[in-house]
Design a protein around this motif. Structure first.
Motif, PDB file in Angstrom:
ATOM      1  N   GLU A   1       3.292  -2.406  -5.620  1.00 12.46           N
ATOM      2  CA  GLU A   1       2.154  -2.645  -4.712  1.00 12.46           C
ATOM      3  C   GLU A   1       1.390  -1.356  -4.423  1.00 12.46           C
ATOM      4  OE1 GLU A   1       2.975  -5.015  -1.219  1.00 12.46           O
ATOM      5  OE2 GLU A   1       4.388  -6.248  -2.346  1.00 12.46           O
ATOM      6  N   ALA A   2       2.125  -0.250  -4.244  1.00  6.17           N
ATOM      7  CA  ALA A   2       1.461   1.030  -3.970  1.00  6.17           C
ATOM      8  C   ALA A   2       0.581   1.425  -5.155  1.00  6.17           C
ATOM      9  CB  ALA A   2       2.495   2.105  -3.665  1.00  6.17           C
ATOM     10  N   ALA A   3       1.098   1.207  -6.375  1.00  3.79           N
ATOM     11  CA  ALA A   3       0.314   1.534  -7.578  1.00  3.79           C
ATOM     12  C   ALA A   3      -0.920   0.623  -7.671  1.00  3.79           C
ATOM     13  CB  ALA A   3       1.184   1.388  -8.823  1.00  3.79           C
ATOM     14  N   GLN A   4      -0.738  -0.660  -7.334  1.00  6.51           N
ATOM     15  CA  GLN A   4      -1.876  -1.592  -7.385  1.00  6.51           C
ATOM     16  C   GLN A   4      -2.962  -1.183  -6.384  1.00  6.51           C
ATOM     17  OE1 GLN A   4       0.987  -4.915  -7.029  1.00  6.51           O
ATOM     18  NE2 GLN A   4      -0.491  -6.088  -8.223  1.00  6.51           N
ATOM     19  N   ILE A   5      -2.519  -0.785  -5.175  1.00  2.00           N
ATOM     20  CA  ILE A   5      -3.483  -0.393  -4.135  1.00  2.00           C
ATOM     21  C   ILE A   5      -4.260   0.851  -4.577  1.00  2.00           C
ATOM     22  CG2 ILE A   5      -3.688   0.527  -1.772  1.00  2.00           C
ATOM     23  CD1 ILE A   5      -1.343  -1.421  -1.047  1.00  2.00           C
ATOM     24  N   ALA A   6      -3.546   1.819  -5.158  1.00  2.00           N
ATOM     25  CA  ALA A   6      -4.214   3.051  -5.617  1.00  2.00           C
ATOM     26  C   ALA A   6      -5.252   2.711  -6.690  1.00  2.00           C
ATOM     27  CB  ALA A   6      -3.186   4.033  -6.152  1.00  2.00           C
ATOM     28  N   ARG A   7      -4.862   1.843  -7.620  1.00  2.00           N
ATOM     29  CA  ARG A   7      -5.788   1.469  -8.704  1.00  2.00           C
ATOM     30  C   ARG A   7      -6.986   0.699  -8.152  1.00  2.00           C
ATOM     31  NH1 ARG A   7      -5.928  -3.141 -11.904  1.00  2.00           N
ATOM     32  NH2 ARG A   7      -7.107  -2.829 -13.832  1.00  2.00           N
ATOM     33  N   LEU A   8      -6.700  -0.238  -7.249  1.00  2.00           N
ATOM     34  CA  LEU A   8      -7.781  -1.066  -6.696  1.00  2.00           C
ATOM     35  C   LEU A   8      -8.754  -0.247  -5.847  1.00  2.00           C
ATOM     36  CD1 LEU A   8      -7.328  -4.084  -7.476  1.00  2.00           C
ATOM     37  CD2 LEU A   8      -7.642  -4.511  -5.050  1.00  2.00           C
ATOM     38  N   THR A   9      -8.231   0.776  -5.167  1.00  2.00           N
ATOM     39  CA  THR A   9      -9.097   1.644  -4.367  1.00  2.00           C
ATOM     40  C   THR A   9     -10.117   2.334  -5.273  1.00  2.00           C
ATOM     41  OG1 THR A   9      -7.348   1.959  -2.759  1.00  2.00           O
ATOM     42  CG2 THR A   9      -9.090   3.605  -2.762  1.00  2.00           C
ATOM     43  N   GLU A  10      -9.633   2.829  -6.418  1.00  2.00           N
ATOM     44  CA  GLU A  10     -10.542   3.471  -7.381  1.00  2.00           C
ATOM     45  C   GLU A  10     -11.552   2.476  -7.929  1.00  2.00           C
ATOM     46  OE1 GLU A  10      -8.824   5.606 -10.630  1.00  2.00           O
ATOM     47  OE2 GLU A  10      -7.722   6.962  -9.319  1.00  2.00           O
ATOM     48  N   LEU A  11     -11.070   1.298  -8.293  1.00  2.00           N
ATOM     49  CA  LEU A  11     -11.968   0.267  -8.829  1.00  2.00           C
ATOM     50  C   LEU A  11     -13.027  -0.119  -7.803  1.00  2.00           C
ATOM     51  CD1 LEU A  11      -9.579  -2.218 -10.701  1.00  2.00           C
ATOM     52  CD2 LEU A  11     -11.320  -0.755 -11.730  1.00  2.00           C
ATOM     53  N   ALA A  12     -12.592  -0.279  -6.554  1.00  2.00           N
ATOM     54  CA  ALA A  12     -13.523  -0.685  -5.499  1.00  2.00           C
ATOM     55  C   ALA A  12     -14.609   0.372  -5.321  1.00  2.00           C
ATOM     56  CB  ALA A  12     -12.768  -0.916  -4.188  1.00  2.00           C
ATOM     57  N   GLU A  13     -14.199   1.654  -5.339  1.00  2.00           N
ATOM     58  CA  GLU A  13     -15.195   2.721  -5.190  1.00  2.00           C
ATOM     59  C   GLU A  13     -16.209   2.664  -6.328  1.00  2.00           C
ATOM     60  OE1 GLU A  13     -12.580   6.039  -4.689  1.00  2.00           O
ATOM     61  OE2 GLU A  13     -12.383   5.667  -2.526  1.00  2.00           O
ATOM     62  N   ALA A  14     -15.705   2.457  -7.556  1.00  2.00           N
ATOM     63  CA  ALA A  14     -16.611   2.385  -8.715  1.00  2.00           C
ATOM     64  C   ALA A  14     -17.515   1.163  -8.635  1.00  2.00           C
ATOM     65  CB  ALA A  14     -15.796   2.368 -10.004  1.00  2.00           C
ATOM     66  N   ALA A  15     -17.014   0.087  -8.015  1.00  2.00           N
ATOM     67  CA  ALA A  15     -17.763  -1.178  -7.962  1.00  2.00           C
ATOM     68  C   ALA A  15     -18.611  -1.299  -6.693  1.00  2.00           C
ATOM     69  CB  ALA A  15     -16.798  -2.352  -8.064  1.00  2.00           C
ATOM     70  N   ASP A  16     -18.659  -0.237  -5.892  1.00  2.00           N
ATOM     71  CA  ASP A  16     -19.445  -0.270  -4.642  1.00  2.00           C
ATOM     72  C   ASP A  16     -18.924  -1.306  -3.657  1.00  2.00           C
ATOM     73  OD1 ASP A  16     -21.336   1.578  -4.140  1.00  2.00           O
ATOM     74  OD2 ASP A  16     -22.913   0.602  -5.336  1.00  2.00           O
ATOM     75  N   LEU A  17     -17.631  -1.490  -3.655  1.00  2.00           N
ATOM     76  CA  LEU A  17     -17.004  -2.425  -2.719  1.00  2.00           C
ATOM     77  C   LEU A  17     -16.198  -1.597  -1.727  1.00  2.00           C
ATOM     78  CD1 LEU A  17     -16.238  -5.484  -2.115  1.00  2.00           C
ATOM     79  CD2 LEU A  17     -14.224  -5.091  -3.533  1.00  2.00           C
ATOM     80  N   ASP A  18     -16.206  -1.991  -0.461  1.00  2.00           N
ATOM     81  CA  ASP A  18     -15.451  -1.271   0.564  1.00  2.00           C
ATOM     82  C   ASP A  18     -13.964  -1.254   0.177  1.00  2.00           C
ATOM     83  OD1 ASP A  18     -14.193  -0.331   2.812  1.00  2.00           O
ATOM     84  OD2 ASP A  18     -14.873  -1.949   4.143  1.00  2.00           O
ATOM     85  N   PRO A  19     -13.381  -0.067  -0.089  1.00  2.00           N
ATOM     86  CA  PRO A  19     -11.978   0.001  -0.522  1.00  2.00           C
ATOM     87  C   PRO A  19     -11.005  -0.612   0.498  1.00  2.00           C
ATOM     88  CG  PRO A  19     -13.022   2.156  -0.715  1.00  2.00           C
ATOM     89  CD  PRO A  19     -13.995   1.271  -0.018  1.00  2.00           C
ATOM     90  N   GLU A  20     -11.350  -0.483   1.789  1.00  2.00           N
ATOM     91  CA  GLU A  20     -10.475  -1.072   2.823  1.00  2.00           C
ATOM     92  C   GLU A  20     -10.457  -2.599   2.687  1.00  2.00           C
ATOM     93  OE1 GLU A  20      -8.167  -0.150   5.134  1.00  2.00           O
ATOM     94  OE2 GLU A  20      -8.398   1.678   3.963  1.00  2.00           O
ATOM     95  N   PHE A  21     -11.629  -3.154   2.394  1.00  2.00           N
ATOM     96  CA  PHE A  21     -11.707  -4.602   2.199  1.00  2.00           C
ATOM     97  C   PHE A  21     -10.886  -4.999   0.965  1.00  2.00           C
ATOM     98  CE2 PHE A  21     -13.509  -8.202  -0.054  1.00  2.00           C
ATOM     99  CZ  PHE A  21     -13.286  -9.195   0.886  1.00  2.00           C
ATOM    100  N   ALA A  22     -11.031  -4.227  -0.124  1.00  2.00           N
ATOM    101  CA  ALA A  22     -10.300  -4.519  -1.367  1.00  2.00           C
ATOM    102  C   ALA A  22      -8.790  -4.507  -1.093  1.00  2.00           C
ATOM    103  CB  ALA A  22     -10.662  -3.503  -2.443  1.00  2.00           C
ATOM    104  N   LYS A  23      -8.362  -3.526  -0.278  1.00  2.00           N
ATOM    105  CA  LYS A  23      -6.943  -3.386   0.051  1.00  2.00           C
ATOM    106  C   LYS A  23      -6.461  -4.599   0.862  1.00  2.00           C
ATOM    107  CE  LYS A  23      -4.383   0.079   2.498  1.00  2.00           C
ATOM    108  NZ  LYS A  23      -4.403   1.426   3.075  1.00  2.00           N
ATOM    109  N   LYS A  24      -7.282  -5.005   1.847  1.00  2.00           N
ATOM    110  CA  LYS A  24      -6.894  -6.159   2.678  1.00  2.00           C
ATOM    111  C   LYS A  24      -6.838  -7.428   1.834  1.00  2.00           C
ATOM    112  CE  LYS A  24      -9.738  -5.147   6.317  1.00  2.00           C
ATOM    113  NZ  LYS A  24     -10.644  -5.502   7.393  1.00  2.00           N
TER     114      LYS A  24
END
Ligand code: PRE
Length: 104
Positions: A63-86
């Motif tokens: 899960e920690a690895a998924q969150i780290a990856r998704l945070t990067e993806l969200a930043e690249a996709a202009d999506l709020d990383p906190e929202f992506a994490k939730k």
């Protein structure tokens, strides 16, 4: 220029734009639903594997690895990383509930 004719035009243009945006939203919502359906097929298979091999339903390191990856993806996709994490957390909690049902 201003006047009643113009404001009607503006309202019609706004209505046409709103319709276009809503069509895009509906198309993207369908993609989300099908994507989630596909994701749950894989997690159901993972749940069966975990139950068969007596593995714990949750894997915090994964899960920690998924969150780290998704945070990067969200930043690249202009999506709020906190929202992506939730959002990911919400899905994973549901998956873990399913895994726990496989166990019993
Ligand atoms: O990869 C796994 O081990 C899973 O069970 C899938 C999944 C997920 O939904 O991505 C769910 C629970 C785990 O804590 C980690 C990830």
């Amino acid at each position: 220029m201003s006047g009643p004719g113009n404001s009607t035009d503006a309202a019609e243009r706004a209505a046409a734009l709103l319709k276009e945006h809503r069509e895009s939203i509906d198309r993207l919502d369908a993609i989300l639903v099908y994507t989630l359906g596909e994701r749950f097929k894989h997690t159901q298979a993972v749940g069966r594997l975990k139950a068969e091999h007596d593995l714990p339903p949750a894997d915090p390191a994964r899960e920690a690895a998924q969150i780290a990856r998704l945070t990067e993806l969200a930043e690249a996709a202009d999506l709020d990383p906190e929202f992506a994490k939730k959002f990911l957390g919400f899905i994973i909690r549901e998956v873990i509930k399913h895994h726990e049902m496989h166990k019993s």
